[in-house]
Design an enzyme around this catalytic site. Sequence first.
Site, short mmCIF file in Angstrom:
data_model
loop_
_atom_site.label_atom_id
_atom_site.label_comp_id
_atom_site.label_asym_id
_atom_site.label_seq_id
_atom_site.Cartn_x
_atom_site.Cartn_y
_atom_site.Cartn_z
N ARG A 261 -1.25 -4.56 -6.29
CA ARG A 261 -1.02 -6.00 -6.30
C ARG A 261 0.34 -6.28 -6.90
O ARG A 261 0.61 -5.89 -8.04
CB ARG A 261 -2.15 -6.66 -7.10
CG ARG A 261 -2.29 -8.14 -6.85
CD ARG A 261 -3.53 -8.72 -7.53
NE ARG A 261 -4.77 -8.39 -6.84
CZ ARG A 261 -5.83 -7.82 -7.42
NH1 ARG A 261 -5.81 -7.50 -8.69
NH2 ARG A 261 -6.92 -7.58 -6.73
N HIS B 190 0.83 -1.20 0.00
CA HIS B 190 0.00 0.00 0.00
C HIS B 190 0.86 1.25 0.00
O HIS B 190 1.94 1.26 0.59
CB HIS B 190 -0.89 0.05 1.25
CG HIS B 190 -1.74 -1.17 1.41
ND1 HIS B 190 -2.71 -1.53 0.52
CD2 HIS B 190 -1.75 -2.12 2.37
CE1 HIS B 190 -3.28 -2.65 0.93
NE2 HIS B 190 -2.72 -3.03 2.04
N HIS C 88 3.13 -7.56 1.67
CA HIS C 88 2.46 -8.44 2.63
C HIS C 88 1.39 -9.27 1.96
O HIS C 88 0.86 -8.90 0.92
CB HIS C 88 1.85 -7.61 3.77
CG HIS C 88 0.82 -6.63 3.32
ND1 HIS C 88 1.14 -5.43 2.72
CD2 HIS C 88 -0.54 -6.68 3.34
CE1 HIS C 88 0.03 -4.78 2.42
NE2 HIS C 88 -1.01 -5.52 2.78
ZN ZN Z 1 -3.03 -4.80 2.98
#
Ligand code: ZN
Length: 315
Positions: A192, A97, A172
Amino acid sequence: MKDMIILEPVLKENVWGGERLITEFHYREEGHGIGECWGISAHPHGDCRIAEGEYQGMTLSQLYAAHRELFGNIQNPQFPLLVKIIDAKDKLSIQVHPDDAYAMKHENGSLGKTECWYVLDCPENAELVIGHNAKTRQELADMVHAGRYEELIRRIPVKKGDFVQIVPGTIHAITAGMLILETQQSSDVTYRVYDYGRLVDGKPRQIHVEQSIEVTNVPDESEKKGLVHAGNIAKNEMFELVTCDFYTVWKLDLQGSYVFEQEHPFLLVSVVEGEGKICDRNVKRGDHLILPFGFGEVRFEGDMVTILSTPNCTN
Ligand code: ZN
């Protein structure tokens, strides 16, 4: 005394979702492939309705806009936090993110995403993907472009009751069989990195190669931050799992009673195990609620585990 705000969760179907939100949490009569329950959310992609009382039927975003006094008159233009339960029957894509600054610039003024996970349940010898092994951004880019993901990602062993903070820029992923409560900034911006080559409706999902390489922290520092093992904490006291610029999160393992003063702008509460009462109202596993500003004395009773949080970035 003000009423507590009881929320109606929003369920999300996902390619990797399972049945546990139906069979164990009873959010709905039936269904499968339900990956997420957005328990406390005012995000446009899943805005919870108020389930009862004076504000029944309003969405949380409407309540936040119209009655800011319930939220301590904080200045954030959007309700700042989002709490969800994630049931991963299959593994989730590997993602990263952006932070607030990057999201503001590249994602139409969205918030960035700092998030944290409390492991509600997981298989024996479970591992989470947290962090990566590239030493330089060039090495990161080379590994991504060559598809060397197994070499790139770092896996860490976890067990039930573990907790991990995931700052922006950390690669993650949740692995198969994990049941997690996530507390996060109210954002849905995800890049992604890798989706294990899966097809959804016959097509691979979009991979955000360039954004991922740009926002990933290099070198990775997630290893130093480590896990909090919170499976066996003292009962009947608030155990702080994390405090950061965006939120503070606690676990309360209750067996009996615990009384405290609600002194935060507001306090989010999710019951994740067992049942009991909050100020004489019955609550059980899967209930999500907000104790508003000025709520006063709070009495928790019963045999239950709750995860609580409050925002820190309030202007
Ligand atoms: Zn996440």
